[in-house]
Scaffold this motif. Sequence first.
Motif, PDB file in Angstrom:
ATOM      1  N   ASP A   1       0.536  -1.561  -0.478  1.00  0.00           N
ATOM      2  CA  ASP A   1      -0.080   0.084   0.074  1.00  0.00           C
ATOM      3  C   ASP A   1       0.628   1.294  -0.015  1.00  0.00           C
ATOM      4  OD1 ASP A   1      -2.542  -1.693   0.087  1.00  0.00           O
ATOM      5  OD2 ASP A   1      -2.256  -1.844   2.468  1.00  0.00           O
ATOM      6  N   ASN A   2       2.215   0.954  -0.312  1.00  0.00           N
ATOM      7  CA  ASN A   2       2.883   2.463  -0.155  1.00  0.00           C
ATOM      8  C   ASN A   2       3.773   2.392  -0.624  1.00  0.00           C
ATOM      9  OD1 ASN A   2       2.038   3.135   2.904  1.00  0.00           O
ATOM     10  ND2 ASN A   2       3.373   1.101   3.513  1.00  0.00           N
ATOM     11  N   GLY A   3       3.932   2.339  -2.045  1.00  0.00           N
ATOM     12  CA  GLY A   3       4.604   2.234  -3.601  1.00  0.00           C
ATOM     13  C   GLY A   3       5.732   1.388  -3.332  1.00  0.00           C
ATOM     14  N   VAL A   4       6.075   1.612  -3.901  1.00  0.00           N
ATOM     15  CA  VAL A   4       8.198   1.533  -4.547  1.00  0.00           C
ATOM     16  C   VAL A   4       8.747   2.221  -3.385  1.00  0.00           C
ATOM     17  CG1 VAL A   4       9.897   0.701  -5.485  1.00  0.00           C
ATOM     18  CG2 VAL A   4       7.545   0.410  -6.227  1.00  0.00           C
ATOM     19  N   ILE A   5       9.531   1.943  -2.202  1.00  0.00           N
ATOM     20  CA  ILE A   5      10.464   2.798  -1.747  1.00  0.00           C
ATOM     21  C   ILE A   5      12.031   2.446  -2.097  1.00  0.00           C
ATOM     22  CG2 ILE A   5      11.175   3.486   0.734  1.00  0.00           C
ATOM     23  CD1 ILE A   5       8.237   1.639   1.746  1.00  0.00           C
ATOM     24  N   PRO A   6      12.697   3.344  -2.452  1.00  0.00           N
ATOM     25  CA  PRO A   6      13.693   3.743  -2.938  1.00  0.00           C
ATOM     26  C   PRO A   6      14.700   3.236  -2.077  1.00  0.00           C
ATOM     27  CG  PRO A   6      13.306   5.363  -3.459  1.00  0.00           C
ATOM     28  CD  PRO A   6      12.342   5.126  -2.872  1.00  0.00           C
ATOM     29  N   PHE A   7      16.332   2.540  -2.210  1.00  0.00           N
ATOM     30  CA  PHE A   7      17.004   1.734  -1.037  1.00  0.00           C
ATOM     31  C   PHE A   7      18.518   2.208  -1.968  1.00  0.00           C
ATOM     32  CE2 PHE A   7      18.076  -1.775  -0.834  1.00  0.00           C
ATOM     33  CZ  PHE A   7      17.557  -3.145  -1.722  1.00  0.00           C
ATOM     34  N   LYS A   8      19.374   2.556  -0.388  1.00  0.00           N
ATOM     35  CA  LYS A   8      21.420   2.454  -1.063  1.00  0.00           C
ATOM     36  C   LYS A   8      21.372   1.384  -0.172  1.00  0.00           C
ATOM     37  CE  LYS A   8      24.174   4.268  -3.874  1.00  0.00           C
ATOM     38  NZ  LYS A   8      25.238   5.351  -4.770  1.00  0.00           N
ATOM     39  N   TYR A   9      20.850   1.286   0.617  1.00  0.00           N
ATOM     40  CA  TYR A   9      20.865   0.251   1.935  1.00  0.00           C
ATOM     41  C   TYR A   9      20.088  -0.334   3.173  1.00  0.00           C
ATOM     42  CZ  TYR A   9      24.287  -1.517   5.670  1.00  0.00           C
ATOM     43  OH  TYR A   9      24.677  -2.514   6.417  1.00  0.00           O
ATOM     44  N   SER A  10      19.240  -1.753   2.941  1.00  0.00           N
ATOM     45  CA  SER A  10      18.714  -1.747   3.564  1.00  0.00           C
ATOM     46  C   SER A  10      19.127  -2.663   4.176  1.00  0.00           C
ATOM     47  CB  SER A  10      17.499  -1.944   3.051  1.00  0.00           C
ATOM     48  OG  SER A  10      16.350  -2.657   2.912  1.00  0.00           O
ATOM     49  N   ILE A  11      18.423  -2.760   5.365  1.00  0.00           N
ATOM     50  CA  ILE A  11      18.238  -3.785   6.616  1.00  0.00           C
ATOM     51  C   ILE A  11      16.679  -4.575   7.192  1.00  0.00           C
ATOM     52  CG2 ILE A  11      19.432  -4.458   8.801  1.00  0.00           C
ATOM     53  CD1 ILE A  11      21.579  -3.546   8.705  1.00  0.00           C
ATOM     54  N   LEU A  12      16.368  -5.541   6.600  1.00  0.00           N
ATOM     55  CA  LEU A  12      15.205  -5.429   6.999  1.00  0.00           C
ATOM     56  C   LEU A  12      14.877  -7.184   7.955  1.00  0.00           C
ATOM     57  CD1 LEU A  12      12.971  -5.278   3.637  1.00  0.00           C
ATOM     58  CD2 LEU A  12      13.301  -3.471   5.882  1.00  0.00           C
ATOM     59  N   ILE A  13      13.937  -6.880   9.022  1.00  0.00           N
ATOM     60  CA  ILE A  13      14.174  -8.102   9.974  1.00  0.00           C
ATOM     61  C   ILE A  13      13.063  -9.036   8.856  1.00  0.00           C
ATOM     62  CG2 ILE A  13      13.485  -8.837  12.061  1.00  0.00           C
ATOM     63  CD1 ILE A  13      15.955  -7.400  12.853  1.00  0.00           C
ATOM     64  N   PRO A  14      13.886  -9.997   9.337  1.00  0.00           N
ATOM     65  CA  PRO A  14      12.947 -11.583   8.434  1.00  0.00           C
ATOM     66  C   PRO A  14      12.051 -12.265   9.566  1.00  0.00           C
ATOM     67  CG  PRO A  14      15.146 -12.371   8.573  1.00  0.00           C
ATOM     68  CD  PRO A  14      14.644 -11.702   9.676  1.00  0.00           C
ATOM     69  N   PRO A  15      10.877 -12.927   8.503  1.00  0.00           N
ATOM     70  CA  PRO A  15       9.783 -13.309  10.002  1.00  0.00           C
ATOM     71  C   PRO A  15      10.391 -14.953  10.602  1.00  0.00           C
ATOM     72  CG  PRO A  15       8.198 -13.416   8.369  1.00  0.00           C
ATOM     73  CD  PRO A  15       9.931 -12.772   7.615  1.00  0.00           C
ATOM     74  N   PHE A  16      10.425 -14.605  11.659  1.00  0.00           N
ATOM     75  CA  PHE A  16      11.490 -15.886  12.439  1.00  0.00           C
ATOM     76  C   PHE A  16      10.528 -17.570  12.520  1.00  0.00           C
ATOM     77  CE2 PHE A  16      14.388 -13.540  15.138  1.00  0.00           C
ATOM     78  CZ  PHE A  16      15.022 -12.774  14.250  1.00  0.00           C
ATOM     79  N   GLN A  17      10.883 -18.187  12.198  1.00  0.00           N
ATOM     80  CA  GLN A  17      10.261 -19.801  12.232  1.00  0.00           C
ATOM     81  C   GLN A  17      11.243 -20.419  13.463  1.00  0.00           C
ATOM     82  OE1 GLN A  17       8.637 -21.247   8.759  1.00  0.00           O
ATOM     83  NE2 GLN A  17       7.791 -20.191   8.120  1.00  0.00           N
ATOM     84  N   GLY A  18      10.709 -21.609  13.092  1.00  0.00           N
ATOM     85  CA  GLY A  18      11.454 -23.094  14.133  1.00  0.00           C
ATOM     86  C   GLY A  18      12.413 -23.186  12.879  1.00  0.00           C
ATOM     87  N   VAL A  19      13.563 -24.144  13.514  1.00  0.00           N
ATOM     88  CA  VAL A  19      14.447 -24.915  12.796  1.00  0.00           C
ATOM     89  C   VAL A  19      14.208 -26.075  12.015  1.00  0.00           C
ATOM     90  CG1 VAL A  19      16.535 -23.312  14.472  1.00  0.00           C
ATOM     91  CG2 VAL A  19      15.547 -26.158  14.752  1.00  0.00           C
ATOM     92  N   LYS A  20      15.057 -26.061  11.479  1.00  0.00           N
ATOM     93  CA  LYS A  20      14.212 -27.299   9.940  1.00  0.00           C
ATOM     94  C   LYS A  20      14.386 -28.619  11.014  1.00  0.00           C
ATOM     95  CE  LYS A  20      15.134 -29.225   5.713  1.00  0.00           C
ATOM     96  NZ  LYS A  20      15.783 -30.530   6.216  1.00  0.00           N
ATOM     97  N   ALA A  21      15.519 -28.590  11.995  1.00  0.00           N
ATOM     98  CA  ALA A  21      15.603 -30.017  12.583  1.00  0.00           C
ATOM     99  C   ALA A  21      14.364 -30.277  13.586  1.00  0.00           C
ATOM    100  CB  ALA A  21      17.020 -29.805  13.709  1.00  0.00           C
ATOM    101  N   VAL A  22      13.434 -29.244  13.937  1.00  0.00           N
ATOM    102  CA  VAL A  22      12.513 -29.625  15.120  1.00  0.00           C
ATOM    103  C   VAL A  22      11.229 -29.641  14.115  1.00  0.00           C
ATOM    104  CG1 VAL A  22      10.802 -28.454  16.442  1.00  0.00           C
ATOM    105  CG2 VAL A  22      13.262 -28.108  17.140  1.00  0.00           C
ATOM    106  N   LYS A  23      11.557 -28.787  12.791  1.00  0.00           N
ATOM    107  CA  LYS A  23      10.392 -28.806  11.807  1.00  0.00           C
ATOM    108  C   LYS A  23       9.926 -30.690  10.930  1.00  0.00           C
ATOM    109  CE  LYS A  23       7.871 -25.926   8.552  1.00  0.00           C
ATOM    110  NZ  LYS A  23       8.152 -25.026   7.819  1.00  0.00           N
ATOM    111  N   ASP A  24      11.509 -30.732  10.685  1.00  0.00           N
ATOM    112  CA  ASP A  24      11.140 -32.044  10.279  1.00  0.00           C
ATOM    113  C   ASP A  24      10.779 -33.644  11.140  1.00  0.00           C
ATOM    114  OD1 ASP A  24      11.689 -31.228   7.842  1.00  0.00           O
ATOM    115  OD2 ASP A  24      13.970 -31.237   7.791  1.00  0.00           O
ATOM    116  N   SER A  25      10.669 -33.048  12.648  1.00  0.00           N
ATOM    117  CA  SER A  25      11.080 -34.120  13.286  1.00  0.00           C
ATOM    118  C   SER A  25       8.739 -33.804  13.616  1.00  0.00           C
ATOM    119  CB  SER A  25      11.250 -33.829  14.583  1.00  0.00           C
ATOM    120  OG  SER A  25      12.559 -33.739  14.459  1.00  0.00           O
ATOM    121  N   PRO A  26       8.503 -35.398  13.172  1.00  0.00           N
ATOM    122  CA  PRO A  26       6.841 -34.944  13.512  1.00  0.00           C
ATOM    123  C   PRO A  26       6.519 -35.058  15.008  1.00  0.00           C
ATOM    124  CG  PRO A  26       7.404 -36.723  11.591  1.00  0.00           C
ATOM    125  CD  PRO A  26       8.519 -36.193  12.567  1.00  0.00           C
TER     126      PRO A  26
END
Length: 403
Positions: free
Chosen positions: A241-266
């Motif tokens: 909703d906020n259009g395109v934001i130009p950048f020359k340098y960017s740091i964005l925090i991603p979503p965190f999930q649990g690690v693969k070892a846990v995800k792969d353990s039914p």
Amino acid sequence: MKTKPKILILGGSFAGLAAAFELQHKLHDRAEITVISKERQFVFIPSLIWLVPGWRKPEQITFDLDSAFTSKGINFIQTAAQRIDPEAKKVITTNGEMEYDYLVIATGPRMAWETVPGLGPHDGYTHSACTLPHSVAAAEAWQEFLQNPGPVVVGAVQGASCFGASYEIVLNLNRALKKAGVKDKAPITFITAEPFLTHFGIDGFGVAQPMIEKFYKAVGINWLTNNVVEKVTPGEIHTKDNGVIPFKYSILIPPFQGVKAVKDSPGVGNAAGFVPVNDRYQHVDFPEIYAAGISVAVSPPAPTPIPCGVPKTAHMSEQMAAVAAHNIATDILGGEPKEVPFPETAAVCVMDAGNQGVLMITDRIFAPRKLQILIPGPWSHWLKIFLEKYLMWKLRTGRMQLP
Ligand SMILES: Cc1cc2nc3c(=O)[nH]c(=O)nc-3n(C[C@H](O)[C@H](O)[C@H](O)COP(=O)(O)OP(=O)(O)OC[C@H]3O[C@@H](n4cnc5c(N)ncnc54)[C@H](O)[C@@H]3O)c2cc1C
């Protein structure tokens, strides 16, 4: 002779160290405690925000896990867990299988860069301060950027939970630009999925919102809330909703999930790879499995227009580990178990701005709170530096009984 119970801890960071040292303190030689971690180094993650502008070197904020653990009689093996078999009570690692009587999962997050095309330092165009290698790369890029500055965009995308770090990063980069004398060439935009500034995924914190808005206005940081990043292309952040934001340098925090070892353990993790626990930090289905820190599944206190996760800070991670350790120790030695529902976890945090900051203290991470203190000032920055030195010493030497 009765064999000692085997306690296996996965992860050598805040939650893993706290669990291991608490258990050692309580059980001495009544159990065999082993920690496994992917990395041999402990990284003081809160100081990565200072590595990016070049104010810290990796060796100042790391220590060797092997000597920290073995000096206290705790076994340490550098290896990665690949899968947990909760029925057989085994962890499958890259070095073979390990049996346990009690397991503590303290494996932290997996960064879900793939949720936004072009996000992150691997196949994308934004930098990260979430891990040591990411921050080292972000620091190199920052030095290059200072030679020819332009727009800076910092923030957290939809589904993120580590919002505090995004505020610290933008405030520290703002300070670094000022120190480098190039602030006028680098307009800063802060973008966040939060419905308002300092929502933090916990529905806000006292008067933090007007405080930060006043500060952002004073130092010239523009902001966009309820922001959804659809994709990142070279030099451009495409929002819903906020259009395109130009950048020359960017740091964005991603979503965190649990690690693969846990995800792969039914049965062990939920769909996002987080571990569902009760108020004892014990797995809801496997009583010999405990979890602490970011690996724990937590639901937001209230829905937000754009999805926001719940922060699990280092201090909170240590508290969860202490509860888990207490309950394992009482299971072995006898005694009263301890229950601390996640919303009742206390939190102490300093939000640093490079030369000043805000100390935040609460008795409960989720409202209603009896105690909700915010103290701004330059001394908060010095407190953060003191805490870095003190907490690294405390964690390296296993003095978990200290505050
Ligand atoms: C930039 C930034 C700034 C922050 N600032 C603050 C702050 O000021 N104050 C604060 O309280 N919190 C802060 N945090 C949050 C804090 O870093 C986390 O709360 C804390 O690191 C969580 O600890 P943890 O032990 O749960 O997980 P982590 O610290 O992520 O550790 C996970 C551990 O598990 C290991 N591991 C992972 N997968 C495996 C596997 N498969 N097998 C074996 N080992 C594995 C890893 O090597 C690591 O040792 C910040 C976070 C970031 C990103």
